[in-house]
Design an enzyme around this catalytic site. Structure first.
Site, short mmCIF file in Angstrom:
data_model
loop_
_atom_site.label_atom_id
_atom_site.label_comp_id
_atom_site.label_asym_id
_atom_site.label_seq_id
_atom_site.Cartn_x
_atom_site.Cartn_y
_atom_site.Cartn_z
N ALA A 40 2.59 33.89 6.83
CA ALA A 40 2.35 34.37 8.20
C ALA A 40 3.45 33.21 9.02
O ALA A 40 3.03 32.68 9.79
CB ALA A 40 1.19 34.38 8.86
N GLU A 62 16.57 32.27 13.33
CA GLU A 62 15.46 31.71 14.39
C GLU A 62 16.15 31.51 15.76
O GLU A 62 17.35 31.36 15.75
CB GLU A 62 15.06 30.50 13.70
CG GLU A 62 14.13 30.76 12.56
CD GLU A 62 13.50 29.42 11.92
OE1 GLU A 62 13.17 28.73 12.53
OE2 GLU A 62 13.27 29.69 10.72
N ALA A 68 25.28 30.79 2.11
CA ALA A 68 25.99 29.51 1.63
C ALA A 68 27.59 30.02 2.40
O ALA A 68 28.19 28.98 2.77
CB ALA A 68 26.56 29.89 0.16
N LEU A 113 27.85 31.12 5.44
CA LEU A 113 27.63 30.56 6.88
C LEU A 113 27.63 29.17 6.85
O LEU A 113 28.18 28.63 7.65
CB LEU A 113 26.46 31.35 7.32
CG LEU A 113 26.17 32.95 7.55
CD1 LEU A 113 24.83 33.21 7.76
CD2 LEU A 113 27.33 33.25 8.81
N CYS A 139 16.77 27.38 5.65
CA CYS A 139 17.55 27.81 4.67
C CYS A 139 18.83 27.58 3.91
O CYS A 139 18.90 27.49 2.80
CB CYS A 139 17.73 29.32 5.16
SG CYS A 139 16.41 30.13 5.22
N PHE A 140 19.88 26.88 4.85
CA PHE A 140 21.06 26.86 4.40
C PHE A 140 20.92 25.88 3.27
O PHE A 140 21.42 26.07 2.30
CB PHE A 140 22.02 26.32 5.72
CG PHE A 140 22.49 27.12 6.59
CD1 PHE A 140 22.02 28.67 6.23
CD2 PHE A 140 23.27 26.85 7.55
CE1 PHE A 140 22.55 29.63 7.15
CE2 PHE A 140 23.80 27.97 8.39
CZ PHE A 140 23.30 29.27 8.32
C1 UDX Z 1 9.69 31.36 3.96
C2 UDX Z 1 10.94 30.65 3.11
O1 UDX Z 1 11.13 29.33 3.42
C3 UDX Z 1 12.13 31.50 3.36
O2 UDX Z 1 12.82 31.00 2.06
C4 UDX Z 1 11.84 32.78 2.95
O3 UDX Z 1 13.14 33.50 3.07
C5 UDX Z 1 10.71 33.45 3.88
O4 UDX Z 1 9.85 32.80 3.68
P1 UDX Z 1 9.07 30.85 6.74
O5 UDX Z 1 8.44 32.03 6.93
O6 UDX Z 1 10.04 30.27 7.47
O7 UDX Z 1 10.13 31.26 5.45
O8 UDX Z 1 8.28 29.62 6.07
P2 UDX Z 1 6.83 29.07 6.66
O9 UDX Z 1 6.89 29.07 7.87
O10 UDX Z 1 6.61 28.22 5.68
O11 UDX Z 1 5.80 30.39 6.07
C6 UDX Z 1 5.21 30.63 4.73
C7 UDX Z 1 3.89 30.70 5.09
O12 UDX Z 1 3.16 31.03 3.69
C8 UDX Z 1 2.89 29.47 5.55
O13 UDX Z 1 2.10 30.00 6.39
C9 UDX Z 1 2.32 29.31 4.22
O14 UDX Z 1 0.76 29.03 4.74
C10 UDX Z 1 1.89 30.70 3.56
N1 UDX Z 1 1.37 30.79 2.06
C11 UDX Z 1 2.10 29.92 1.11
C12 UDX Z 1 0.38 31.35 1.72
O15 UDX Z 1 -0.24 32.41 2.64
N2 UDX Z 1 -0.05 31.65 0.28
C13 UDX Z 1 0.67 30.72 -0.43
O16 UDX Z 1 0.28 30.85 -1.80
C14 UDX Z 1 1.73 29.94 -0.30
C1 UDX Z 2 20.25 31.37 8.70
C2 UDX Z 2 20.95 32.51 8.74
O1 UDX Z 2 21.83 32.69 9.80
C3 UDX Z 2 19.71 33.99 8.38
O2 UDX Z 2 20.85 34.99 8.36
C4 UDX Z 2 19.15 33.42 7.40
O3 UDX Z 2 18.34 34.58 7.26
C5 UDX Z 2 18.37 32.19 7.76
O4 UDX Z 2 19.17 31.06 7.78
P1 UDX Z 2 18.73 30.00 10.87
O5 UDX Z 2 18.55 29.01 9.82
O6 UDX Z 2 17.59 30.53 11.77
O7 UDX Z 2 19.53 31.40 10.02
O8 UDX Z 2 19.79 29.69 12.12
P2 UDX Z 2 21.53 29.82 12.23
O9 UDX Z 2 21.69 30.27 13.36
O10 UDX Z 2 22.12 30.21 10.94
O11 UDX Z 2 21.81 28.38 12.18
C6 UDX Z 2 21.64 27.16 11.40
C7 UDX Z 2 22.18 25.89 11.40
O12 UDX Z 2 23.63 25.99 11.68
C8 UDX Z 2 21.70 25.62 12.95
O13 UDX Z 2 21.33 24.07 12.76
C9 UDX Z 2 22.97 25.43 13.84
O14 UDX Z 2 22.72 24.78 14.94
C10 UDX Z 2 23.93 25.21 12.98
N1 UDX Z 2 25.19 25.87 13.44
C11 UDX Z 2 25.35 27.27 13.43
C12 UDX Z 2 26.27 25.07 13.54
O15 UDX Z 2 26.17 24.06 13.59
N2 UDX Z 2 27.42 25.67 14.10
C13 UDX Z 2 27.64 26.96 14.21
O16 UDX Z 2 28.75 27.49 14.45
C14 UDX Z 2 26.45 27.84 14.14
#
Ligand code: UDX
Ligand code: UDX
Length: 465
Positions: free
Chosen positions: A12, A167, A227, A229, A278-279
């Protein structure tokens, strides 16, 4: 044809929560249950006041309010939710390994494997299992293997359905995605499973935007998208340093190249460095996979994206020190922003953490203000680095909920996140309360430089002389 009536999502978090909320909104005929091991997190998702849900995303709390209790449920009863579902999404975290082989690069798939084993253990009916987490290529085969050896007689189809939401704009991205990507087996059963997932998205996404591929292409596409982006950000950031040495202005360069339709205008904003969950993780993963196949040049190529990003963060911190007559010892530096970008409370890999760490080594006194990040999170981020004792982090860095308080008596202000509200502050009042010369280091090129200079500030932004 498989018709899905019940979905379970394990995890979640920032991905699972918003994604399932939107599926529930768009598909009122499907019961969606989001489960998590973390009881506190589930309790927060169930908070009667939807402003207290654990993920801040513009527009999310409204949709949760609409769907929760109708066909959207948050629960810690993981086994029950898995057992009753026709389709199980795995959306747990896959952090970079902090131990053993591949330390610092490979993804830790411990949680993914645990999920697969749990699904295998509790299932009494056939299921489609969907990888939502970003995973290294060929993870699906491990999941498949575990599920194939359950002995329960249940049949499982594995799909890859990576999430591309960013996000801060998650709800917009989920409502109107550029594309939805679904990877699966080319067998009859595989195609049927893919169709079942296509049918879910087709409730609101135009059919031509739903792409189906083989499962390995789908897994690799997600790593590749991130990668590319990140590479754009590192490319522009590398040139920002050159701009600072010449009389070029990085914003003008970005605008000039961005109008070329082959290049396009997005992701060309110079900054203090990219962050987010992610990045970095996905590129490290790509690098690790390439190395493990002996592709040294490919690995080195992508690693450079990370090297430039680390350099950019360090360079920003060093600029603050250099401008402060080469010492920040005992000097108050105000940080505006801690989140890795605006409109989110997520701080994972935020540039602010590394800039703060660097300045704390120089014994600066930092005060942080971020409109959405809590004090406990800021300390957790710093403590995680293990650069010094937790007490020392609390001694060197304070968090305040008042931006004017943060800036009072400061030698310098550093903008780490591009929150819109920073532009609306009474900058004259801030100037009057600071020590002089009053410096602003704008790590996001957010503020009106000329206006600040007219007040009396010395302003340094990224990528201008
Ligand atoms: C995660 C990954 O970081 C990302 O690479 C992927 O694309 C999507 O899932 P995110 O949703 O941002 O992204 O992670 P996070 O907010 O940490 O949520 C994961 C959740 O899974 C946590 O709330 C954690 O408690 C839960 N979890 C983890 C379980 O319920 N069971 C498990 O065994 C491990
Ligand atoms: C990224 C991808 O965009 C999304 O598709 C994937 O599912 C998860 O990873 P996110 O990490 O939520 O999403 O945010 P993003 O808007 O991509 O920004 C990533 C980072 O790059 C941020 O720290 C942002 O401030 C920075 N950024 C982005 C720059 O510094 N310059 C830019 O022009 C764009």
């Amino acid at each position: 044809m498989t018709k899905i009536t019940k979905i379970c999502c394990i995890g979640a978090g920032y991905v699972g929560g918003p994604t399932m909320t939107v599926i529930a909104k768009k598909c009122p005929h499907i019961k969606v249950t989001v489960v998590d091991l973390n009881e506190e997190r589930i309790a927060a998702w169930n908070d009667p006041d939807t402003n207290n849900i654990p993920v801040f995303e513009p527009g999310l709390s409204e949709v949760v309010a609409e769907a929760r209790g109708r066909n959207l449920f948050f629960s810690t009863a993981v086994d029950e939710a898995i057992d009753e579902a026709d389709m199980v999404f795995i959306s747990v975290n896959t952090p970079t390994k902090t131990y053993g082989a591949g330390i610092g690069q490979a993804a830790d798939l411990k949680w993914i494997e645990l999920c697969a084993r749990q699904i295998a253990r509790v299932s009494k009916t056939d299921k489609i299992v969907v990888e939502k987490s970003t995973l290294p290529v060929r993870t699906a085969s491990a999941i498949k293997d575990i599920l194939a050896h359950t002995g329960s007689g249940c049949k499982f189809q594995i799909l890859s359905n990576p999430e591309f939401l960013a996000e801060g704009t998650a709800i917009e991205d989920l409502n109107a995605p550029d594309r939805v990507l679904i990877g699966g087996d080319s067998t009859e059963e595989g195609k049927e499973a893919m169709q079942a997932l296509v049918d879910i998205y087709a409730n609101w996404v135009p059919r031509e935007r739903i792409l189906t591929t083989n499962i390995w292409s789908s897994e690799l596409s997600k790593l590749t998208a991130n990668a590319f982006l990140a590479q754009r950000v590192s490319s522009i950031n590398s040139l920002s340093e050159l701009c600072e040495k010449t009389e070029a202005d990085i914003s003008e360069v970005s605008r000039a190249i961005g109008t070329d339709s082959r290049i396009g205008p997005k992701f060309l904003k110079a900054s203090v460095g990219f962050g987010g969950s992610c990045f970095q993780k996905d590129i490290l993963n790509l690098v690790y996979i390439a190395r493990s196949y002996g592709l040294q040049e490919v690995a080195d190529y992508w690693e450079q994206v990370i090297i430039i990003n680390d350099h950019q963060k360090k360079r920003f911190a060093n600029e603050i020190i250099r401008t402060s007559y080469n010492t920040v010892n005992g000097k108050k530096i105000a940080f505006l922003g801690w989140a890795f970008k605006k409109d989110t409370n997520d701080t994972r890999e935020s540039a602010a953490i590394y800039v703060a760490d660097h300045l704390l080594f120089e014994q600066a006194k930092i005060t942080v203000y971020d409109p959405k990040v809590q004090e406990s999170q800021v300390y957790a981020d710093l403590d995680y680095l293990r650069s010094r004792d937790p007490q020392e982090n609390r001694f060197g860095l304070k968090v305040t909920m008042d931006p004017y308080e943060a800036c009072k008596d400061a030698h310098a202000i550093a903008i780490l996140t591009e929150w819109d509200e920073f532009k609306t502050y009474d900058w004259q009042r801030i100037y009057d309360s600071m020590l002089k010369p009053a410096n602003v280091f704008d790590g996001r090129n957010l503020l009106d430089k000329e206006k600040l200079k007219a007040i009396g500030f010395q302003v340094k932004s990224i990528g201008t002389a």
